[in-house]
Design an enzyme around this catalytic site. Structure first.
Site: not given
Ligand code: HMG
Ligand code: MG
Length: 299
Positions: A240, A209, A207
């Site tokens: 990202c 970039h 993967h």
């Molecule tokens: P957090 O704030 O620590 O979450 O985030 P939490 O576990 O403390 O939960 C807080 C609240 O969020 C709770 O609600 C949960 O229910 C809700 P409350 O009880 O307070 O009302 N919640 C959610 N709601 C909907 N869907 C969910 C979810 N999870 C918790 N899934 C968390 C932790 C992991 C959720 C957050 O950090 C997050 O969503 N991160 C995503 C980041 C992301 O998507 N980044 C981009 C992708 S990675 C990338 O691009 C790299 C890649 O392409 C490869 C590369 O290039 O190397 C893959």
């Molecule tokens: Mg990526």
């Protein structure tokens, strides 16, 4: 040697769009996914079931999946970070997921609000449940070639995190050069180290970039090392939101041009794909960064 056939793992609708500030309507996303499938792509990472406040662009995951007609023969994996995300994915009929870890503490903190240990602990029940439900699970390890806060990332550190993720039972590991700093010698060494650690090359994907223009060279190095699954993003869109300096992915068109030139089959209709990327670029309001899309554009 080089493989006869390469599986392209298209990430445009997910990695490509996740960083766009202006929300793309779900029906446009659905048309994007459909057009990619029509162009011959057979694996399309479609969206993420992450926290909607963290990635507002993909907050419409349910709506998007609901708008997509069944598409037999096309795999539509989605990103899932935690049990809440898996619940949402299962309720929407998802059969393939990807968890996404980080080789570095800095990015684990910024991307997942967790340490590396805490993020593995978050993934463990996700993978366990997903496998019990019969899902296919991919693992990403990000910052595999360098990190914007930590600089060089030692290969054994990448291998350690990757091994822990694969030991959870994942079927595939995607090596993420999240910020596009890697170079081919490094890629070869990393793949060799992962294989030496027991992760078969048939389970590896790459993967890249294209921040420093190395994505195709790195891909060729990976193919020579035996990898046959390559991630790419139509039109080269993406990046990202939690990784400083991350720009677009390797453009699918650039990849297809190289593979077809090497006599490697992809099943992709390059003209249809480039037309799709031009259509998407119009919606995003700026030209595609892909050289091949540009070269194939009507003048
Ligand atoms: P957090 O704030 O620590 O979450 O985030 P939490 O576990 O403390 O939960 C807080 C609240 O969020 C709770 O609600 C949960 O229910 C809700 P409350 O009880 O307070 O009302 N919640 C959610 N709601 C909907 N869907 C969910 C979810 N999870 C918790 N899934 C968390 C932790 C992991 C959720 C957050 O950090 C997050 O969503 N991160 C995503 C980041 C992301 O998507 N980044 C981009 C992708 S990675 C990338 O691009 C790299 C890649 O392409 C490869 C590369 O290039 O190397 C893959
Ligand atoms: Mg990526």
């Amino acid at each position: 040697g080089l493989p006869d056939r390469v599986t392209i793992y298209e990430v445009g609708p997910r990695d490509g769009l996740q960083n766009e500030k202006t929300i793309v309507p779900a029906d446009v996303k659905a048309e994007f996914v459909t057009r990619l499938a029509d162009a011959g792509l057979r694996t399309i990472e479609t969206t993420s079931f992450v926290h909607p406040k963290w990635v507002p662009q993909l907050a419409d995951a349910e709506e998007l999946l609901g708008a997509l007609p069944p598409s037999p023969g096309v795999r539509r994996p989605v990103l899932v970070p935690n049990e809440r995300g898996l619940e949402r994915a299962l309720r929407n009929g998802v059969t393939e997921i990807a968890i996404f870890g980080s080789a570095t503490e800095s990015f684990a903190r910024r991307n997942l609000n967790r340490t590396v240990d805490e993020s593995i602990a978050m993934f463990a029940p996700v993978v366990e449940r997903a496998l019990a439900e019969g899902l296919w699970v991919r693992a990403y390890v990000s910052m595999a070639c360098g990190d914007p806060w930590e600089g060089d990332v030692p290969i054994d550190q990448v291998v350690r995190v990757a091994t822990r993720m694969m030991d959870l039972g994942c079927a595939q590991l995607s090596i993420g050069d999240t910020i596009g700093v890697g170079t081919p010698g490094q890629v070869t060494a990393l793949i060799e180290a992962l294989v030496a650690a027991g992760i078969g090359v048939d389970r590896l994907a790459v993967h890249f970039h294209d921040t420093y223009g190395q994505a195709l060279a790195n891909t060729l190095a990976a193919l020579r090392a035996g990898v046959t699954t390559v991630d790419a993003s139509a039109g080269g869109i993406g990046g990202c939101p939690f990784a400083e300096s991350a720009t677009g992915n390797l453009a699918t068109e650039d990849l297809v041009w190289m593979l077809h030139g090497l006599g490697i089959d992809t099943g992709v209709d390059l003209d249809a794909l480039a037309a799709t990327s031009r259509w998407m670029a119009e919606r995003l309001g700026r030209p595609s960064p892909s050289r091949v899309v540009e070269a194939l554009s009507p003048k």
